[in-house]
Design an enzyme around this catalytic site. Structure first.
Site, PDB file in Angstrom:
ATOM      1  CD  GLN A   1      -2.890  -0.969   2.429  1.00 58.99           C
ATOM      2  OE1 GLN A   1      -3.403   0.113   2.750  1.00 58.99           O
ATOM      3  NE2 GLN A   1      -3.101  -2.069   3.119  1.00 58.99           N
TER       4      GLN A   1
ATOM      5  CB  ILE B   1      11.588  -1.244   9.240  1.00 58.50           C
ATOM      6  CG1 ILE B   1      12.676  -1.705  10.207  1.00 58.50           C
ATOM      7  CG2 ILE B   1      10.732  -2.408   8.751  1.00 58.50           C
ATOM      8  CD1 ILE B   1      12.144  -2.199  11.531  1.00 58.50           C
TER       9      ILE B   1
ATOM     10  CG  ASP C   1      11.478   0.806  13.896  1.00 59.47           C
ATOM     11  OD1 ASP C   1      10.270   1.101  13.948  1.00 59.47           O
ATOM     12  OD2 ASP C   1      11.950  -0.225  14.424  1.00 59.47           O
TER      13      ASP C   1
ATOM     14  CE1 TYR D   1      -2.957  -5.165  11.588  1.00 57.52           C
ATOM     15  CE2 TYR D   1      -5.284  -5.740  11.559  1.00 57.52           C
ATOM     16  CZ  TYR D   1      -4.193  -5.139  10.969  1.00 57.52           C
ATOM     17  OH  TYR D   1      -4.341  -4.506   9.756  1.00 57.52           O
TER      18      TYR D   1
ATOM     19  CE  LYS E   1      -3.401  -1.576  11.660  1.00 60.76           C
ATOM     20  NZ  LYS E   1      -2.673  -0.505  10.941  1.00 60.76           N
TER      21      LYS E   1
END
Length: 270
Positions: free
Chosen positions: A18, A38, A76, A169, A173
């Site tokens: 993306q 990274i 990073d 996750y 999010k």
């Protein structure tokens, strides 16, 4: 003439997938690109292939092939000092930052009580804290320049509807979603709009080459939580995500802030 002529866009996680597509699309519309990746293993417990330094080099070439200028470095998002230096160098080279796309993120799998400490804390640190550090690094010069602009945070359908085996996750999010809402309220007075984008499956290595994802989808008790409304279109293209990202940064979206833009094939409503 492109709709982003003279603008500068800061993108995290741009080595491939993306992020790369966003960079190419913005460059095609006249923007200069600043970014980082990274470009290596961000976590030891990922079950999909990591981006590489060669991927980052390829992205730079692809942006330049569109006639775009680019300042991209291997680094990073968890390193605030690195991001602040990159922003300072971008201001020196390009004079401004107009739009930010906080795209970098990682995914790991496991039941909530079986995740290791690293699986939980590292995912939250990259996806949520790294996004906060991106905003912290980029917002001060945007405010000082008084040019307005936008920030688009890439969350996930997992930030709207938690799925099994993705506790770290989902937590990260959902957190990103709240971070975007807070930033939208705080930055509106500076004419900086903040929105979040919530994809489901996307045609990237993270989206379609994750061996643990295939196992989860085939696990009977878990599989019922994954379907979307559009069986005929199970995976979005990177262009479909970029369409939304460019729109939210455009003048056409000047009345949109605090929005949660779903590109999830209706998954969050199932």
């Amino acid at each position: 003439m492109g709709q982003f002529d003279g603008k500068v866009v800061y993108i995290t996680g741009l080595a491939r997938g993306q992020g790369r597509n966003h960079a190419i699309r913005f460059a095609r519309e006249g923007a200069a690109i600043v970014g980082l990746d990274i470009a290596g293993p961000a976590i030891d417990h990922a079950t999909y292939p990591s981006a590489t330094a060669d991927d980052l080099t390829e992205t730079i070439g692809l942006v330049e092939g569109e006639g775009g200028k680019i300042l991209a470095r291997q680094g990073d998002t968890r390193d605030l000092a690195f991001q602040q230096q990159l922003v300072a160098d971008a201001i020196e080279q390009f004079g401004r930052i107009d739009h930010v796309v906080a795209n970098a993120g990682v995914l790991t799998w496991g039941a909530v009580w079986e995740l290791t400490e690293e699986q939980f804390s590292e995912v939250v640190d990259i996806n949520l804290v790294g996004t906060w550090k991106t905003i912290k690094a980029t917002v001060p010069p945007m405010i000082e320049a008084r040019n307005g602009g936008s920030i688009t945070v890439i969350s996930s359908v997992g930030g709207l509807k938690a799925m099994p085996l993705q506790a770290s996750y989902a937590a990260s999010k959902y957190g990103v979603r709240g971070l975007a809402q807070t930033a939208a309220k705080e930055l509106g007075r500076y004419r900086i709009r903040v929105n979040s984008v919530h994809p489901y499956a996307v045609d990237t290595p993270m989206g379609v080459a994750d061996t643990e994802a295939f196992k989860a989808f085939e696990t009977p008790w878990a599989a019922r939580y994954f379907p979307s409304m559009l069986d005929y279109h199970p995976v979005a293209s990177t262009d479909e995500i970029s369409d939304a990202v460019l729109y939210l940064a455009s003048d056409g979206a000047k009345a949109i802030t605090g929005a949660e833009f779903q590109i999830d094939m209706g998954h969050s409503k199932v």
